[in-house]
Motif scaffolding. Structure first.
Motif, PDB file in Angstrom:
ATOM      1  N   LYS A   2       0.814  -1.215   0.000  1.00 40.99           N
ATOM      2  CA  LYS A   2       0.000   0.000   0.000  1.00 40.99           C
ATOM      3  C   LYS A   2       0.848   1.266   0.000  1.00 40.99           C
ATOM      4  CE  LYS A   2      -4.034  -2.077   2.266  1.00 40.99           C
ATOM      5  NZ  LYS A   2      -4.970  -1.973   3.408  1.00 40.99           N
ATOM      6  N   LEU A   3       2.101   1.137   0.399  1.00 38.75           N
ATOM      7  CA  LEU A   3       2.985   2.303   0.442  1.00 38.75           C
ATOM      8  C   LEU A   3       3.658   2.587  -0.899  1.00 38.75           C
ATOM      9  CD1 LEU A   3       4.779   1.792   3.870  1.00 38.75           C
ATOM     10  CD2 LEU A   3       2.871   3.310   3.360  1.00 38.75           C
ATOM     11  N   ILE A   4       3.586   1.645  -1.820  1.00 38.39           N
ATOM     12  CA  ILE A   4       4.289   1.810  -3.096  1.00 38.39           C
ATOM     13  C   ILE A   4       3.824   3.050  -3.866  1.00 38.39           C
ATOM     14  CG2 ILE A   4       4.670   0.771  -5.362  1.00 38.39           C
ATOM     15  CD1 ILE A   4       4.760  -1.941  -4.014  1.00 38.39           C
ATOM     16  N   PRO A   5       2.527   3.322  -3.996  1.00 39.07           N
ATOM     17  CA  PRO A   5       2.123   4.556  -4.711  1.00 39.07           C
ATOM     18  C   PRO A   5       2.673   5.826  -4.081  1.00 39.07           C
ATOM     19  CG  PRO A   5       0.257   3.075  -4.464  1.00 39.07           C
ATOM     20  CD  PRO A   5       1.356   2.505  -3.633  1.00 39.07           C
ATOM     21  N   TYR A   6       2.763   5.847  -2.738  1.00 39.01           N
ATOM     22  CA  TYR A   6       3.282   7.031  -2.063  1.00 39.01           C
ATOM     23  C   TYR A   6       4.784   7.184  -2.267  1.00 39.01           C
ATOM     24  CZ  TYR A   6      -1.293   6.864   0.168  1.00 39.01           C
ATOM     25  OH  TYR A   6      -2.637   6.834   0.398  1.00 39.01           O
ATOM     26  N   LEU A   7       5.482   6.077  -2.463  1.00 33.39           N
ATOM     27  CA  LEU A   7       6.911   6.161  -2.758  1.00 33.39           C
ATOM     28  C   LEU A   7       7.153   6.809  -4.114  1.00 33.39           C
ATOM     29  CD1 LEU A   7       8.164   2.680  -1.466  1.00 33.39           C
ATOM     30  CD2 LEU A   7       8.372   4.906  -0.348  1.00 33.39           C
ATOM     31  N   TYR A   8       6.266   6.571  -5.061  1.00 30.57           N
ATOM     32  CA  TYR A   8       6.385   7.234  -6.356  1.00 30.57           C
ATOM     33  C   TYR A   8       6.161   8.744  -6.230  1.00 30.57           C
ATOM     34  CZ  TYR A   8       6.441   2.758  -8.834  1.00 30.57           C
ATOM     35  OH  TYR A   8       6.787   1.516  -9.300  1.00 30.57           O
ATOM     36  N   LEU A   9       5.278   9.130  -5.321  1.00 20.62           N
ATOM     37  CA  LEU A   9       4.987  10.550  -5.136  1.00 20.62           C
ATOM     38  C   LEU A   9       6.018  11.261  -4.267  1.00 20.62           C
ATOM     39  CD1 LEU A   9       1.129  10.422  -4.502  1.00 20.62           C
ATOM     40  CD2 LEU A   9       2.279  11.168  -6.580  1.00 20.62           C
ATOM     41  N   LEU A  10       6.835  10.513  -3.551  1.00 19.66           N
ATOM     42  CA  LEU A  10       7.765  11.111  -2.598  1.00 19.66           C
ATOM     43  C   LEU A  10       8.759  12.073  -3.255  1.00 19.66           C
ATOM     44  CD1 LEU A  10       8.622  11.228   0.351  1.00 19.66           C
ATOM     45  CD2 LEU A  10      10.144   9.267  -0.078  1.00 19.66           C
ATOM     46  N   PRO A  11       9.415  11.732  -4.377  1.00 24.60           N
ATOM     47  CA  PRO A  11      10.336  12.716  -4.985  1.00 24.60           C
ATOM     48  C   PRO A  11       9.647  14.012  -5.392  1.00 24.60           C
ATOM     49  CG  PRO A  11      10.695  10.531  -5.897  1.00 24.60           C
ATOM     50  CD  PRO A  11       9.438  10.450  -5.101  1.00 24.60           C
ATOM     51  N   VAL A  12       8.428  13.901  -5.897  1.00 23.57           N
ATOM     52  CA  VAL A  12       7.697  15.107  -6.306  1.00 23.57           C
ATOM     53  C   VAL A  12       7.363  15.961  -5.092  1.00 23.57           C
ATOM     54  CG1 VAL A  12       5.627  15.956  -7.451  1.00 23.57           C
ATOM     55  CG2 VAL A  12       6.763  13.906  -8.306  1.00 23.57           C
ATOM     56  N   MET A  13       6.905  15.319  -4.011  1.00 23.34           N
ATOM     57  CA  MET A  13       6.553  16.065  -2.813  1.00 23.34           C
ATOM     58  C   MET A  13       7.778  16.736  -2.192  1.00 23.34           C
ATOM     59  SD  MET A  13       3.363  15.703  -2.806  1.00 23.34           S
ATOM     60  CE  MET A  13       3.052  16.530  -1.247  1.00 23.34           C
ATOM     61  N   ILE A  14       8.916  16.048  -2.221  1.00 23.87           N
ATOM     62  CA  ILE A  14      10.144  16.645  -1.705  1.00 23.87           C
ATOM     63  C   ILE A  14      10.546  17.855  -2.552  1.00 23.87           C
ATOM     64  CG2 ILE A  14      12.610  16.258  -1.336  1.00 23.87           C
ATOM     65  CD1 ILE A  14      11.948  13.397  -0.569  1.00 23.87           C
ATOM     66  N   SER A  15      10.442  17.734  -3.868  1.00 23.73           N
ATOM     67  CA  SER A  15      10.785  18.851  -4.757  1.00 23.73           C
ATOM     68  C   SER A  15       9.863  20.040  -4.545  1.00 23.73           C
ATOM     69  CB  SER A  15      10.720  18.384  -6.221  1.00 23.73           C
ATOM     70  OG  SER A  15      11.632  17.339  -6.462  1.00 23.73           O
ATOM     71  N   ILE A  16       8.564  19.766  -4.412  1.00 21.82           N
ATOM     72  CA  ILE A  16       7.608  20.852  -4.176  1.00 21.82           C
ATOM     73  C   ILE A  16       7.880  21.525  -2.838  1.00 21.82           C
ATOM     74  CG2 ILE A  16       5.175  21.366  -3.757  1.00 21.82           C
ATOM     75  CD1 ILE A  16       4.466  19.237  -5.789  1.00 21.82           C
ATOM     76  N   GLY A  17       8.151  20.724  -1.825  1.00 22.92           N
ATOM     77  CA  GLY A  17       8.437  21.298  -0.514  1.00 22.92           C
ATOM     78  C   GLY A  17       9.698  22.128  -0.506  1.00 22.92           C
ATOM     79  N   PHE A  18      10.731  21.681  -1.250  1.00 19.75           N
ATOM     80  CA  PHE A  18      12.020  22.384  -1.226  1.00 19.75           C
ATOM     81  C   PHE A  18      11.994  23.626  -2.097  1.00 19.75           C
ATOM     82  CE2 PHE A  18      16.376  23.129  -2.672  1.00 19.75           C
ATOM     83  CZ  PHE A  18      17.050  23.144  -1.460  1.00 19.75           C
ATOM     84  N   TRP A  19      11.367  23.547  -3.285  1.00 20.62           N
ATOM     85  CA  TRP A  19      11.442  24.645  -4.227  1.00 20.62           C
ATOM     86  C   TRP A  19      10.277  25.619  -4.128  1.00 20.62           C
ATOM     87  CZ3 TRP A  19      15.985  25.313  -6.179  1.00 20.62           C
ATOM     88  CH2 TRP A  19      16.811  24.222  -6.439  1.00 20.62           C
TER      89      TRP A  19
END
Length: 319
Positions: A29-46
Motif C-alpha cells: 500500500k505504500l508503493i504509490p506514495y513512494l512514487y509521489l515522494l520525490p515530487v513532494m520533496i521537490s515541491i516542498g524544497f522549491w
C-alpha cells in the motif's frame, strides 16, 4: 443440555495457550506514495521552503549579505510599504494591466474560437499550431521585436502611421508617459491572445454538438445558439481564463516592463511585481520586497477564493 453446559464444554475444548497470528505490514500500500515522494520533496524544497522564508523575511530588515545581521522590524515593513509613494502608482498600474489584458484573454479569443470551430480538422490543427507560436516565443525576443517595430526613429509602425494618418511627430511608445503603459499592455495581450485562443478552441472541441443541432431544429439563429448554448457551456473555461488574467496579467507584463521601460517613464509602467523585484534585487531592501510578496500572496489567495465561489454560481457543467 443447557447453555451453561455448552459453554463449559467449548471452553474445555479450547487449547490453553492460543497464539495470535500477526498480520504482515501492508508494504504494497505504500508503493504509490513512494512514487509521489520525490515530487513532494521537490515541491516542498522549491516552493514551500522559499514561501516560508519569504514570510519570515517580511518581518526583518536585511541586505542579503551573509555577514550582515538581520534586524527584526515587526510590522514596520508593511507600514512603510503602504506609505511609499510608488506603491499607490504600482497598484493602479497593476489594475490597469489586469483590465487592459481582458479583451485579449477573453473577448477576442472567444470570438476567434467560435468563428473557427467549423473549419476542417487538418486546417484546424495547422491554425492552432500557427496561432500558438507567439506563446512559445521568449519574452526577451518578443520585446526586441516590438521595440524595433515601435521605434520612433524609423520603426515600421511609425512609418505606417505617418503614411496613413499623416502624423507630424513620431510616437514614442516606450518613452512617452501617455503611451508607455498602453504599449506594454498591448504587447502582453498580444502574446496572451494565442494561449487563450487555444484554450477556448479546446473547450469548443469538447462541447457536445447535439445541443447545437437541437437548437437548430428549434429554429434558433446563430446569435441565439452562441448566447444560449455555447456561452453557458463555455462558462467554466471563461471563469478559468478570467481568474488567470486577473491573477497573472501584471506578472506576465513583468518581462516587457523590465526590458523596454524599466518601470518608467516616471513610474508609469511599473506594477507590484516589478516593484517587489526592484526592492529585492536593485535596492536590496529584502524586507520591503518580502512584505510586498506576502501582500501579493494573500491578495491572490483571496481573489482565487472569490473566483472559486463565483464559478460555482455562474458555471454550467454538462454532466
Amino acid at each position: 443440555m443447557n447453555s451453561n453446559a455448552i459453554t463449559r464444554t467449548v471452553s474445555k475444548a479450547r487449547p490453553k495457550s492460543v497464539q495470535r497470528v500477526k498480520r504482515p505490514f501492508p508494504y504494497k500500500k505504500l508503493i504509490p506514495y513512494l512514487y509521489l515522494l520525490p515530487v513532494m520533496i521537490s515541491i516542498g524544497f522549491w516552493i514551500y521552503r522559499p514561501l516560508i522564508e519569504t514570510f519570515q523575511l517580511s518581518f526583518y530588515e536585511w541586505n542579503m549579505l551573509p555577514t550582515s545581521p538581520k534586524e527584526f522590524m515587526g510590522l514596520d515593513n508593511f507600514e512603510k510599504l503602504v506609505t511609499l509613494p510608488e506603491m499607490s502608482r504600482a497598484l493602479l498600474n497593476t489594475l490597469f494591466y489586469t483590465v487592459g489584458v481582458m479583451p485579449f484573454s477573453l473577448i477576442l479569443p472567444l470570438l476567434i474560437a467560435i468563428s473557427t470551430d467549423n473549419i476542417g480538422q487538418r486546417t484546424r490543427n495547422a491554425y492552432r499550431a500557427l496561432i500558438f507560436v507567439p506563446m512559445i516565443m521568449a519574452p526577451v525576443a518578443v520585446s526586441a521585436v516590438w521595440n524595433w517595430i515601435m521605434n520612433p526613429m524609423g520603426g515600421i509602425l511609425n512609418k505606417t502611421l505617418q503614411a496613413v494618418l499623416h502624423i507630424q511627430e513620431p510616437i514614442r511608445f516606450f518613452t512617452d508617459e501617455r503611451w508607455a503603459i498602453w504599449s506594454i499592455t498591448f504587447i502582453t495581450g498580444w502574446k496572451l491572445l494565442s494561449f487563450s485562443t487555444l484554450i477556448f478552441s479546446a473547450a469548443m472541441t469538447g462541447i457536445n454538438k447535439d445541443y447545437i443541432e437541437a437548437a437548430r431544429i428549434d429554429r434558433a439563429n446563430r446569435w441565439q445558439i452562441i448566447w444560449h448554448v455555447l456561452l453557458p457551456l463555455l462558462s467554466p473555461t471563461i471563469m478559468f481564463m478570467a481568474m488567470l488574467s486577473t491573477l497573472f496579467a501584471a506578472e506576465w507584463s513583468f518581462s516587457y516592463v523590465n526590458v523596454l521601460t524599466q518601470g518608467g517613464p516616471l513610474n508609469s509602467t511599473t506594477n507590484i511585481y516589478y516593484l517587489l523585484w526592484t526592492y529585492g534585487f536593485k535596492t536590496f531592501s529584502v524586507g520591503w520586497s518580502s512584505a510586498a510578496a506576502v501582500c501579493v500572496f494573500i491578495g491572490s489567495g483571496l481573489i482565487s477564493l472569490g473566483f472559486m465561489k463565483l464559478s460555482k454560481k455562474l458555471s454550467f457543467y454538462d454532466n
